[in-house]
Design an enzyme around this catalytic site. Sequence first.
Site, mmCIF file in Angstrom:
data_model
loop_
_atom_site.group_PDB
_atom_site.id
_atom_site.type_symbol
_atom_site.label_atom_id
_atom_site.label_comp_id
_atom_site.label_asym_id
_atom_site.label_seq_id
_atom_site.Cartn_x
_atom_site.Cartn_y
_atom_site.Cartn_z
ATOM 1 N N GLN A 1 -11.200 -3.258 3.548
ATOM 2 C CA GLN A 1 -10.158 -4.275 3.685
ATOM 3 C C GLN A 1 -10.715 -5.637 3.259
ATOM 4 O O GLN A 1 -11.756 -6.075 3.746
ATOM 5 C CB GLN A 1 -9.656 -4.325 5.137
ATOM 6 C CG GLN A 1 -8.509 -5.283 5.370
ATOM 7 C CD GLN A 1 -7.212 -4.863 4.661
ATOM 8 O OE1 GLN A 1 -6.876 -3.683 4.583
ATOM 9 N NE2 GLN A 1 -6.490 -5.839 4.133
ATOM 10 N N ASP B 1 -8.281 2.148 -3.749
ATOM 11 C CA ASP B 1 -7.633 0.924 -4.219
ATOM 12 C C ASP B 1 -7.772 0.745 -5.737
ATOM 13 O O ASP B 1 -7.164 -0.165 -6.306
ATOM 14 C CB ASP B 1 -8.271 -0.295 -3.535
ATOM 15 C CG ASP B 1 -7.520 -0.731 -2.286
ATOM 16 O OD1 ASP B 1 -6.296 -0.511 -2.227
ATOM 17 O OD2 ASP B 1 -8.158 -1.303 -1.386
ATOM 18 N N LYS C 1 -1.643 0.781 8.073
ATOM 19 C CA LYS C 1 -2.067 1.855 7.157
ATOM 20 C C LYS C 1 -2.395 3.113 7.962
ATOM 21 O O LYS C 1 -2.027 4.216 7.594
ATOM 22 C CB LYS C 1 -3.298 1.395 6.353
ATOM 23 C CG LYS C 1 -2.957 0.345 5.297
ATOM 24 C CD LYS C 1 -4.193 -0.346 4.721
ATOM 25 C CE LYS C 1 -3.753 -1.477 3.789
ATOM 26 N NZ LYS C 1 -4.856 -2.332 3.330
#
Length: 285
Positions: free
Chosen positions: A93, A116, A49
């Site tokens: 994460q 997200d 990422k």
Amino acid sequence: MTIILDGKKLRDKLLDGLKLKIDKLDKKPSLAVILVGEDAASKIYVNNKKKMAEKIGINSQIINYPSDIKEDKLLEKIEELNADDSVNAILVQLPLPKHIDKFKIINAISPLKDVDGFTSENSGKLFSGQKPYAYPCTPKGILLLLDEYGINPEGKHVVVIGRSNIVGKPLAVMMLNRNATVTVCHSKTKNLAEITKTADILISAVGEKVIEDSSMMKVDSIMVDVGIFKDENGKTRGDVNFDEISKVTSYISPVPGGVGPMTIASLMINTFELFELQNKRSSGT
Ligand code: NAD
């Protein structure tokens, strides 16, 4: 002959376009990623990422913590990032270690920086048919991929295998919002093959060999493979037996090269969109 849903190609096209926009900006969008522990797969995902963000001009930082970090310390850091105007997007994460309440951590992220789309505010918006500040990256990537190939889910029977909060559930809702008829299957589903056989679009997000035999498929249907894992020989593969299933599909996404690149593309797009939204708000436009 089946057509490959090429996520890599679409990722490159979308991110080339995004890079051109970012190149013209004085102030760049910025993404902060929190990584807890030493999980090898998570480290790879997070580094990928960061690399991709750097490639297209998004500022990014990885904030590493050991696996025994206290929940309070993480909450404090998230508060700090929420208050920091130079950070537009925050990603924690997953998975987190067991002693940490993941919902508490996710919900500590400002919904405006929730890249997200996992906070209760953003998922509540999604589930009630409102526009969240960000859509979950993998489902968003799948819809972008289908759109690119002119595949409209409206009126189609979409079968989603897997009911996780990050893929299966939000994807099912996004498909409903696109007027598909949706069935969700999971580990306790009894007659999986009977259901998959009726799917116009079948999407598998499990992480095991699930679709091995073409008798599970409707002829000329569309197969999207989200799963990714290593088989008994250490080879990376998806939930789908590609060679077998691609004989009967009209479109199929490969692993690797299908949904994975689209997830990362969506993350970059979400970061940029949150950046734009925050700028609009702070300038009062
Ligand atoms: P998860 O482990 O949280 O959920 C798996 C789901 O599969 C569960 O809902 C479970 O009920 C269902 N399931 C398990 N065994 C089943 C079976 N035999 N038949 C039917 N359903 C079954 O998984 P997740 O986080 O949603 O991820 C699923 C897979 O997708 C994993 O392989 C993951 O690595 C992959 N993934 C890929 C991307 C990407 O960008 N390509 C993104 C997220 C997840």
